[in-house]
Design an enzyme around this catalytic site. Structure first.
Site, PDB file in Angstrom:
ATOM      1  NE  ARG A  28      -3.143  13.334  17.693  1.00 54.43           N
ATOM      2  CZ  ARG A  28      -3.031  13.005  16.220  1.00 54.43           C
ATOM      3  NH1 ARG A  28      -3.628  11.861  16.001  1.00 54.43           N
ATOM      4  NH2 ARG A  28      -2.447  13.744  15.564  1.00 54.43           N
ATOM      5  CE  LYS A  67      -6.189   6.312  10.239  1.00 53.60           C
ATOM      6  NZ  LYS A  67      -5.721   6.916  11.401  1.00 53.60           N
ATOM      7  CE  LYS A  68      -2.622   3.937   4.318  1.00 51.82           C
ATOM      8  NZ  LYS A  68      -3.413   3.621   3.010  1.00 51.82           N
ATOM      9  CB  THR A 111      -8.461   8.729  -1.545  1.00 51.57           C
ATOM     10  OG1 THR A 111      -7.214   9.222  -1.541  1.00 51.57           O
ATOM     11  CG2 THR A 111      -8.466   7.392  -2.560  1.00 51.57           C
ATOM     12  CB  SER A 144      -2.866   8.782  14.167  1.00 55.97           C
ATOM     13  OG  SER A 144      -4.074   8.693  13.588  1.00 55.97           O
ATOM     14  CG  ASP A 171      -2.102   1.047   1.083  1.00 57.06           C
ATOM     15  OD1 ASP A 171      -2.375   1.619   0.067  1.00 57.06           O
ATOM     16  OD2 ASP A 171      -2.894   1.072   2.058  1.00 57.06           O
ATOM     17  CE  LYS A 172       0.111   7.986  -2.295  1.00 59.28           C
ATOM     18  NZ  LYS A 172      -1.259   8.582  -2.339  1.00 59.28           N
ATOM     19  CG  HIS A 173      -0.588   7.199   4.573  1.00 56.06           C
ATOM     20  ND1 HIS A 173      -1.801   7.429   4.670  1.00 56.06           N
ATOM     21  CD2 HIS A 173       0.040   8.523   5.001  1.00 56.06           C
ATOM     22  CE1 HIS A 173      -2.424   8.649   5.334  1.00 56.06           C
ATOM     23  NE2 HIS A 173      -1.124   9.082   5.607  1.00 56.06           N
ATOM     24  CB  SER A 174      -0.600  10.966   0.421  1.00 53.50           C
ATOM     25  OG  SER A 174      -0.429  12.257   0.201  1.00 53.50           O
TER      26      SER A 174
END
Length: 436
Positions: free
Chosen positions: A167, A186-187, A119, A182, A79-82
């Site tokens: 937060r 989740k990832k 997204t 955080s 996967d990828k996260h931005s």
């Protein structure tokens, strides 16, 4: 154990055991830890920081506070996260491209946050498509298509969901340690073997300076690898939009142009290929990042990524003919207005945050959590830094619901885009790579 003792140890920099962080995360999920105690914990973390082992332990504890997915595929799950920017629809290209190359991409994504687009909101501008699905449905789509982009269920990292909200109201959003836990909890709950991170830097990003972006990237990469997930990060420029459109359906149009026209010589596709190349090497699908990047680009031009994207859209409830008829299927705004450059010169600077907020105020984002999004509104044809302009040159096109909204957006646009006498130095798209 007692939440007060754990908070006091973090406050006094005494170091926390894994068992204490496991207990605290479980208490966040169950409600045993009160809001006041969660806020005190967050403030202590913000002020004192956490060690690398503590941050890894907190991330894993928050991951394990809910369901953790397991996959039985012979090929890797990646996967990828931005970290968020404007005009950033890379995930929508990268997931089907990687699926076309044999990977499995179970992408748990998010909605718009602040001035940045989400997204899931972009995907849901496709009529009928639903991103909130059961775990069984998620598994089925990933298995059959190779990729699925969905929202997190309530059973994914519930400790993070609780702490995230606290937060937001306790002045502790900026904690690098808690941001890291955080994002990664989740990832990692999606059962990933490899992850690539796109850490944005510039006026359109949450991290505006290279120093801030580097600190976050190093924290994320160190923690993810410490948690057993092969991870690297690219720090990328966000001083201008990643693609020339901002807004949900409008960004889907950019994605479909890339998937169906063969026109891939742009920042959006370049970044997609760079991130994909990194991820393929991390996961063992390739041993050469340049060759892997070209393989990703090939899927964009040969139609294989478009085929996977269409299969995913259909599997999530969207039109079966979307890839062929996307221009007819996406919503459009009733007011479309071109905005010309106010005078001659060069596009010398952009306030990315202001551009993003202009889209939010058009109705393309949320100013509070319960608002509905208008998928059709936003900006297209946004100019590029360094571009020469005069009064006959378009700097953007506004898509609005009514004339008043278009007027407000035009005023914001003219303030956000600076026309100067000299062109700025060209910006690098990829500023740095961070790895262990």
């Amino acid at each position: 154990m007692d939440a007060r003792d754990i908070i006091a140890k973090l406050r006094d920099k005494q170091g926390l055991f894994d068992s204490e962080l496991n207990w605290f995360a479980a208490g966040l999920a169950s409600g045993v830890v009160t809001d006041a105690q969660a806020g005190a914990f967050a403030m202590a973390a913000l002020l004192n920081g956490m060690s690398d082992p503590e941050r890894v332990a907190l991330t894993l504890a928050m991951r394990d506070s809910g369901d953790v997915m397991r996959w039985d595929y012979s090929e890797p799950t990646i996967d990828k996260h931005s970290t968020g920017g404007i005009g950033d629809c890379v995930s929508l290209l990268l997931a089907p491209a990687l699926a076309a190359l044999g990977a499995y991409v179970p992408m748990v994504s998010g909605r718009g946050l602040g001035h940045t687009g989400g997204t899931l909101d972009k995907l849901e501008s496709i009529p009928g498509l639903k991103t909130e699905v059961s775990e069984d449905k998620f598994r089925d789509v990933v298995t059959k298509v190779g990729c699925a982009i969905v929202s997190a269920t309530g059973a994914i990292a519930p400790a993070d969901k609780r702490l995230y909200g606290i937060r937001d109201v306790s002045g502790t959003v900026e904690s690098i340690d808690l941001i890291t836990a955080s994002i990664l909890s989740k990832k990692l709950a999606a059962g990933l073997e490899a992850l690539v991170l796109d850490v944005k830097c510039g006026s359109g990003a949450f991290m505006t300076t290279i120093e801030e972006a580097r600190t976050l990237a190093q924290s994320l990469v160190t923690t993810a690898n410490g948690a057993g997930c092969k991870t690297s990060a690219l720090i990328t420029d966000m001083n201008q939009p990643c693609c020339p459109s901002l807004g949900n359906a409008l960004e889907i149009m950019e994605v479909m142009k890339a998937l169906t026209s063969g026109e891939v010589d742009n920042d959006l596709c370049d970044l997609t290929c760079a991130l994909g190349g990194e991820l393929m090497v991390l996961s063992g699908l390739s041993d050469d990042v340049d060759a892997a990047s070209w393989a990703v680009r090939d899927t964009l031009t040969d139609g294989s990524a478009a085929e996977r994207f269409g299969q995913m859209v259909t599997a999530l409830g969207g039109p079966a003919d979307f890839v062929d008829l996307w221009r007819d299927r996406l919503p459009s705004a009733p007011v479309v207005r071109d905005v010309m450059a106010p005078h001659a010169g060069f596009v010398s600077a952009m306030d990315g945050h202001a551009l993003g907020m202009a889209v939010v105020h058009l109705g393309g984002g949320r100013t509070n959590g319960g608002e509905r999004i208008d998928p059709a509104v936003g900006l297209t044809n946004v100019c590029e830094l360094g571009e020469p302009v005069d009064g006959d040159v378009l700097i953007a096109t506004i898509h609005a619901r009514n004339l008043d909204d278009a007027d407000a957006a035009e005023a914001a646009l003219l303030c956000a885009i600076e026309i100067g006498n000299t062109a700025p130095e060209p910006l690098k798209l990829i500023l740095e790579k961070v790895s262990v």
